[in-house]
Design a protein around this motif. Structure first.
Motif, PDB file in Angstrom:
ATOM      1  N   GLY A 287       0.792  -1.221   0.000  1.00 25.47           N
ATOM      2  CA  GLY A 287       0.000   0.000   0.000  1.00 25.47           C
ATOM      3  C   GLY A 287       0.825   1.272   0.000  1.00 25.47           C
ATOM      4  O   GLY A 287       0.432   2.273   0.602  1.00 25.47           O
ATOM      5  N   ARG A 288       1.971   1.247  -0.687  1.00 22.44           N
ATOM      6  CA  ARG A 288       2.826   2.435  -0.702  1.00 22.44           C
ATOM      7  C   ARG A 288       3.373   2.668  -2.110  1.00 22.44           C
ATOM      8  O   ARG A 288       3.276   1.794  -2.983  1.00 22.44           O
ATOM      9  N   PHE A 289       3.967   3.846  -2.303  1.00 20.23           N
ATOM     10  CA  PHE A 289       4.511   4.214  -3.601  1.00 20.23           C
ATOM     11  C   PHE A 289       5.860   3.505  -3.836  1.00 20.23           C
ATOM     12  O   PHE A 289       6.482   3.002  -2.892  1.00 20.23           O
ATOM     13  N   PRO A 290       6.336   3.473  -5.105  1.00 16.63           N
ATOM     14  CA  PRO A 290       7.581   2.759  -5.414  1.00 16.63           C
ATOM     15  C   PRO A 290       8.764   3.250  -4.594  1.00 16.63           C
ATOM     16  O   PRO A 290       8.963   4.452  -4.405  1.00 16.63           O
ATOM     17  N   GLN A 291       9.521   2.317  -4.096  1.00 16.92           N
ATOM     18  CA  GLN A 291      10.753   2.580  -3.356  1.00 16.92           C
ATOM     19  C   GLN A 291      11.546   1.303  -3.292  1.00 16.92           C
ATOM     20  O   GLN A 291      11.053   0.221  -3.626  1.00 16.92           O
ATOM     21  N   SER A 292      12.807   1.406  -2.869  1.00 19.52           N
ATOM     22  CA  SER A 292      13.673   0.246  -2.791  1.00 19.52           C
ATOM     23  C   SER A 292      13.204  -0.678  -1.671  1.00 19.52           C
ATOM     24  O   SER A 292      12.734  -0.232  -0.623  1.00 19.52           O
ATOM     25  N   ILE A 293      13.322  -1.977  -1.893  1.00 18.46           N
ATOM     26  CA  ILE A 293      12.922  -2.979  -0.909  1.00 18.46           C
ATOM     27  C   ILE A 293      14.153  -3.440  -0.136  1.00 18.46           C
ATOM     28  O   ILE A 293      15.146  -3.895  -0.722  1.00 18.46           O
ATOM     29  N   ASN A 294      14.089  -3.317   1.173  1.00 21.80           N
ATOM     30  CA  ASN A 294      15.172  -3.786   2.029  1.00 21.80           C
ATOM     31  C   ASN A 294      15.161  -5.307   2.077  1.00 21.80           C
ATOM     32  O   ASN A 294      14.160  -5.926   2.431  1.00 21.80           O
ATOM     33  N   ARG A 295      16.268  -5.923   1.719  1.00 23.21           N
ATOM     34  CA  ARG A 295      16.348  -7.380   1.694  1.00 23.21           C
ATOM     35  C   ARG A 295      17.787  -7.810   1.970  1.00 23.21           C
ATOM     36  O   ARG A 295      18.725  -7.060   1.774  1.00 23.21           O
ATOM     37  N   ARG A 296      17.890  -9.036   2.419  1.00 21.27           N
ATOM     38  CA  ARG A 296      19.211  -9.580   2.729  1.00 21.27           C
ATOM     39  C   ARG A 296      19.903 -10.078   1.463  1.00 21.27           C
ATOM     40  O   ARG A 296      19.247 -10.375   0.459  1.00 21.27           O
ATOM     41  N   THR A 297      21.213 -10.173   1.535  1.00 17.80           N
ATOM     42  CA  THR A 297      21.996 -10.708   0.431  1.00 17.80           C
ATOM     43  C   THR A 297      22.289 -12.176   0.707  1.00 17.80           C
ATOM     44  O   THR A 297      22.854 -12.524   1.750  1.00 17.80           O
ATOM     45  N   VAL A 298      21.884 -13.010  -0.222  1.00 22.07           N
ATOM     46  CA  VAL A 298      22.033 -14.458  -0.056  1.00 22.07           C
ATOM     47  C   VAL A 298      22.855 -15.006  -1.220  1.00 22.07           C
ATOM     48  O   VAL A 298      22.563 -14.713  -2.382  1.00 22.07           O
ATOM     49  N   ALA A 299      23.895 -15.781  -0.877  1.00 18.27           N
ATOM     50  CA  ALA A 299      24.706 -16.398  -1.924  1.00 18.27           C
ATOM     51  C   ALA A 299      23.869 -17.415  -2.686  1.00 18.27           C
ATOM     52  O   ALA A 299      22.935 -18.020  -2.146  1.00 18.27           O
ATOM     53  N   TRP A 300      24.244 -17.593  -3.949  1.00 18.11           N
ATOM     54  CA  TRP A 300      23.459 -18.465  -4.816  1.00 18.11           C
ATOM     55  C   TRP A 300      23.354 -19.882  -4.257  1.00 18.11           C
ATOM     56  O   TRP A 300      22.277 -20.510  -4.295  1.00 18.11           O
ATOM     57  N   GLU A 301      24.439 -20.384  -3.719  1.00 17.54           N
ATOM     58  CA  GLU A 301      24.409 -21.758  -3.211  1.00 17.54           C
ATOM     59  C   GLU A 301      23.549 -21.901  -1.947  1.00 17.54           C
ATOM     60  O   GLU A 301      23.196 -23.015  -1.558  1.00 17.54           O
ATOM     61  N   ASN A 302      23.215 -20.762  -1.294  1.00 18.97           N
ATOM     62  CA  ASN A 302      22.395 -20.804  -0.075  1.00 18.97           C
ATOM     63  C   ASN A 302      20.912 -20.550  -0.336  1.00 18.97           C
ATOM     64  O   ASN A 302      20.110 -20.538   0.602  1.00 18.97           O
ATOM     65  N   ILE A 303      20.557 -20.336  -1.597  1.00 18.00           N
ATOM     66  CA  ILE A 303      19.144 -20.125  -1.930  1.00 18.00           C
ATOM     67  C   ILE A 303      18.483 -21.486  -2.090  1.00 18.00           C
ATOM     68  O   ILE A 303      18.566 -22.133  -3.150  1.00 18.00           O
ATOM     69  N   VAL A 304      17.866 -21.943  -1.008  1.00 15.09           N
ATOM     70  CA  VAL A 304      17.214 -23.250  -0.988  1.00 15.09           C
ATOM     71  C   VAL A 304      15.780 -23.055  -0.493  1.00 15.09           C
ATOM     72  O   VAL A 304      15.560 -22.466   0.576  1.00 15.09           O
ATOM     73  N   PRO A 305      14.787 -23.516  -1.252  1.00 11.00           N
ATOM     74  CA  PRO A 305      13.392 -23.357  -0.809  1.00 11.00           C
ATOM     75  C   PRO A 305      13.157 -24.039   0.534  1.00 11.00           C
ATOM     76  O   PRO A 305      13.759 -25.073   0.830  1.00 11.00           O
ATOM     77  N   PRO A 306      12.294 -23.481   1.385  1.00 11.35           N
ATOM     78  CA  PRO A 306      12.009 -24.106   2.688  1.00 11.35           C
ATOM     79  C   PRO A 306      11.268 -25.425   2.524  1.00 11.35           C
ATOM     80  O   PRO A 306      10.597 -25.667   1.521  1.00 11.35           O
ATOM     81  N   LYS A 307      11.402 -26.273   3.533  1.00 11.79           N
ATOM     82  CA  LYS A 307      10.732 -27.571   3.518  1.00 11.79           C
ATOM     83  C   LYS A 307       9.330 -27.419   4.104  1.00 11.79           C
ATOM     84  O   LYS A 307       9.077 -26.596   4.980  1.00 11.79           O
ATOM     85  N   LEU A 308       8.424 -28.251   3.622  1.00 13.36           N
ATOM     86  CA  LEU A 308       7.026 -28.144   4.067  1.00 13.36           C
ATOM     87  C   LEU A 308       6.392 -29.523   4.071  1.00 13.36           C
ATOM     88  O   LEU A 308       6.504 -30.266   3.099  1.00 13.36           O
ATOM     89  N   SER A 309       5.738 -29.867   5.196  1.00 12.27           N
ATOM     90  CA  SER A 309       4.989 -31.117   5.295  1.00 12.27           C
ATOM     91  C   SER A 309       3.527 -30.846   4.973  1.00 12.27           C
ATOM     92  O   SER A 309       2.965 -29.844   5.414  1.00 12.27           O
ATOM     93  N   THR A 310       2.927 -31.751   4.215  1.00 11.97           N
ATOM     94  CA  THR A 310       1.564 -31.495   3.732  1.00 11.97           C
ATOM     95  C   THR A 310       0.492 -31.902   4.739  1.00 11.97           C
ATOM     96  O   THR A 310      -0.567 -31.281   4.803  1.00 11.97           O
ATOM     97  N   GLY A 311       0.744 -32.954   5.525  1.00 12.34           N
ATOM     98  CA  GLY A 311      -0.299 -33.423   6.432  1.00 12.34           C
ATOM     99  C   GLY A 311      -1.365 -34.202   5.674  1.00 12.34           C
ATOM    100  O   GLY A 311      -1.150 -34.728   4.586  1.00 12.34           O
ATOM    101  N   ILE A 312      -2.561 -34.271   6.262  1.00  9.36           N
ATOM    102  CA  ILE A 312      -3.652 -35.054   5.665  1.00  9.36           C
ATOM    103  C   ILE A 312      -4.648 -34.127   4.974  1.00  9.36           C
ATOM    104  O   ILE A 312      -4.806 -32.971   5.366  1.00  9.36           O
ATOM    105  N   PRO A 313      -5.333 -34.605   3.939  1.00 10.55           N
ATOM    106  CA  PRO A 313      -6.264 -33.747   3.199  1.00 10.55           C
ATOM    107  C   PRO A 313      -7.391 -33.170   4.047  1.00 10.55           C
ATOM    108  O   PRO A 313      -7.865 -32.063   3.790  1.00 10.55           O
ATOM    109  N   SER A 314      -7.855 -33.919   5.067  1.00 11.66           N
ATOM    110  CA  SER A 314      -8.970 -33.405   5.876  1.00 11.66           C
ATOM    111  C   SER A 314      -8.601 -32.134   6.623  1.00 11.66           C
ATOM    112  O   SER A 314      -9.480 -31.361   7.014  1.00 11.66           O
ATOM    113  N   ALA A 315      -7.291 -31.886   6.822  1.00  9.51           N
ATOM    114  CA  ALA A 315      -6.870 -30.653   7.479  1.00  9.51           C
ATOM    115  C   ALA A 315      -7.189 -29.428   6.637  1.00  9.51           C
ATOM    116  O   ALA A 315      -7.269 -28.311   7.158  1.00  9.51           O
TER     117      ALA A 315
END
Length: 502
Positions: A287-315
């Motif tokens: 909800g704001r006008f264009p500006q630079s986004i503050n973000r961390r610097t991550v080396a390419w080899e450290n860019i790994v998607p997080p792990k996620l457990s799905t659980g059961i469908p009824s959830a």
């Protein structure tokens, strides 16, 4: 004479007692009828909605031991990203609209809270009436003026008779068939549905911000990879130019190397544009006008998607806000059908007033001006049944659409999870193979340049090695984007992102 008088008095007393007894019996009968009708209940006879059966697991490889979905802080584990989400929860435009939809639903609940209770209002009114000379009221009022039993204050003004009233007025529709109760139930269900609609907006907003944020991290590394390739291509171009001056290369080699360098430089500019677009996408969600986004610097080899457990469908039935919203929309539609059916039955309305009433303002506050009235009646629709039938048909159609939407939402949610699980599995496998390809092609660049220096390779082979390596690296970057998009999409599809707000 005295005995006759006593006999007459006794007869009058008996008549008065009998009249009072009959009056009491009438009130008792009326009260009993109200209690009896109030205990009546309309047979619901609502459409039979078959429960939606969903599979016991998403696939044979999914984890069904996990029962609780990870919260945002644990899943993303990035302070900069959580700060962006915190800002969006306060300023996002869609979320603000969703909050107002909740307020609209809250107003509906507030309106129906006292719908089955008596209405009480203060009233102060003044009016005037003139009866015709040849009407019962007109003749009676004229004849009353000659009565010797009236004083001057009690004589009617003529020809216009004023009417002054100050007091309380009340009306009450007794909920005989549960019609008003069903309206309250429908309003409450829509209020809860609007809250889950707001949670759905939060879930979508969180996933969009997270996806754009991780895209920025990947684009930063893409920009660095392009810059490294540009340095290698510039070095190769200098070598070719030196060999040309030495007579060991020609202008064609210089031109091919220059074209390869220009292509990489244009890709660098394109990557910068994508960074700007992703930053502004996040800014809009915040909800704001264009500006630079503050973000961390991550080396390419450290860019790994997080792990996620799905659980059961009824959830999904508990975690997905869109399923909960569709469920309560269906409850509201069922209640609306019940109200529409109850409208065909008689309604009991009670009206009453109490206060000071007189036809002379001077005696309005005289104790003798105190008056009250009570009236009640049963009203059954006769000539407007076509409208009631049309309303019932519309409500039944709304209920069927709500049930279909509920089923569609459940099937769609399961399908989304199933697709994301397969996408994650396939992209991980492709990513592993593509990483090995990139390593091989990176080595081919060094090998081609060394061979080119000693005349064992042509400049075309050097250009081809650089081009293939860069293309494979860009494909690997796009695969990493797909990996992050799939994991974040799975988190959203499982209903994550709204329970643990900051």
């Amino acid at each position: 004479m005295s005995s006759l008088q006593e006999c007459l008095n006794a007869r009058k007393t008996r008549k008065k007692l009998t009249r009072n007894r009959m009056l009491k019996l009438k009130y008792i009968y009326l009260f009993a009828c109200i209690i009896f009708l109030g205990g009546c209940k309309l047979k619901e006879n609502l459409p039979q909605n078959k429960p939606v059966a969903i599979p016991s697991k998403f696939s044979a490889k999914t984890d069904t031991t996990t029962t609780q979905l990870a919260g945002m802080q644990d899943f993303f584990a990035d302070p900069a990203l959580m700060a962006l989400i915190d800002t969006a929860l306060k300023n996002n435009f869609d979320l603000q609209i969703a909050m107002q939809n909740i307020e609209l639903a809250r107003a509906g609940v507030r309106f129906t809270q006292g719908i089955d209770m008596p209405d009480l209002s203060a009233a102060a009114s003044m009016g005037a009436r003139k009866f015709g000379n040849y009407t019962i009221d007109g003749v009676g009022n004229y004849d009353t003026q000659f009565s010797n039993n009236l004083d001057n204050k009690q004589k009617l003004p003529s020809p216009v008779i004023p009417d002054f009233f100050i007091g309380l007025q009340s009306s009450w529709e007794v909920d005989l068939w549960g019609k008003l109760k069903s309206k309250k139930k429908a309003a409450a269900a829509r209020f809860i549905a609007s809250e889950h609609g707001r949670n759905l907006v939060v879930t979508s907003m969180v996933s969009e911000i997270a996806d754009a944020y991780f895209q920025l991290l990947i684009l930063d590394n893409e920009l660095k990879i392009l810059e490294d390739n540009i340095k290698l291509q510039q070095s190769a171009l200098e070598i070719v130019k030196a060999l040309k001056q030495a007579g060991e290369a020609n202008q064609l080699g210089v031109e091919l190397m220059s074209a390869q360098l220009l292509s990489s430089q244009s890709l660098k500019v394109e990557a910068k544009q994508k960074i700007v677009e992703n930053e502004n996408k996040i800014n809009f969600l915040l909800g704001r006008f264009p500006q630079s986004i503050n973000r961390r610097t991550v080396a390419w080899e450290n860019i790994v998607p997080p792990k996620l457990s799905t659980g059961i469908p009824s959830a999904l039935l508990q975690n997905r806000p869109d399923i909960k919203q569709a469920e309560f929309d269906l409850i509201a539609a069922d209640a609306d059908i019940y109200s529409a059916k109850a409208a065909f039955y008689p309604s009991l309305n009670l009206n009453g007033s109490m206060g000071l009433q007189a036809f002379r303002a001077a005696v309005l506050f005289n104790p003798g001006s105190f008056a009250y009235s009570v009236a009640g009646g049963l009203f059954a629709p006769l000539l407007n049944r076509r409208q009631l039938i049309a309303d019932l048909m519309a409500e039944e159609a709304e209920q069927k659409m709500a049930y279909t939407n509920y089923k569609r939402t459940i099937v769609n949610s399961f399908t989304e999870v199933y697709n994301y699980l397969n996408l994650i599995e396939n992209t991980n496998e492709i990513h592993e193979l593509k990483s090995k390809e990139v390593d091989v092609l990176k080595n081919s660049i060094t090998t081609s340049i060394e061979l080119f220096k000693f005349g064992s390779a042509t400049y075309l082979e050097v250009v081809t090695a650089q081009k293939n390596a860069l293309q494979a690296q860009m494909e690997l970057i796009n695969l990493t984007k797909s990996q992050y998009g799939a994991v974040i999409g799975l988190y959203r599809a499982l209903g994550g992102g709204w329970r643990s707000e900051i």
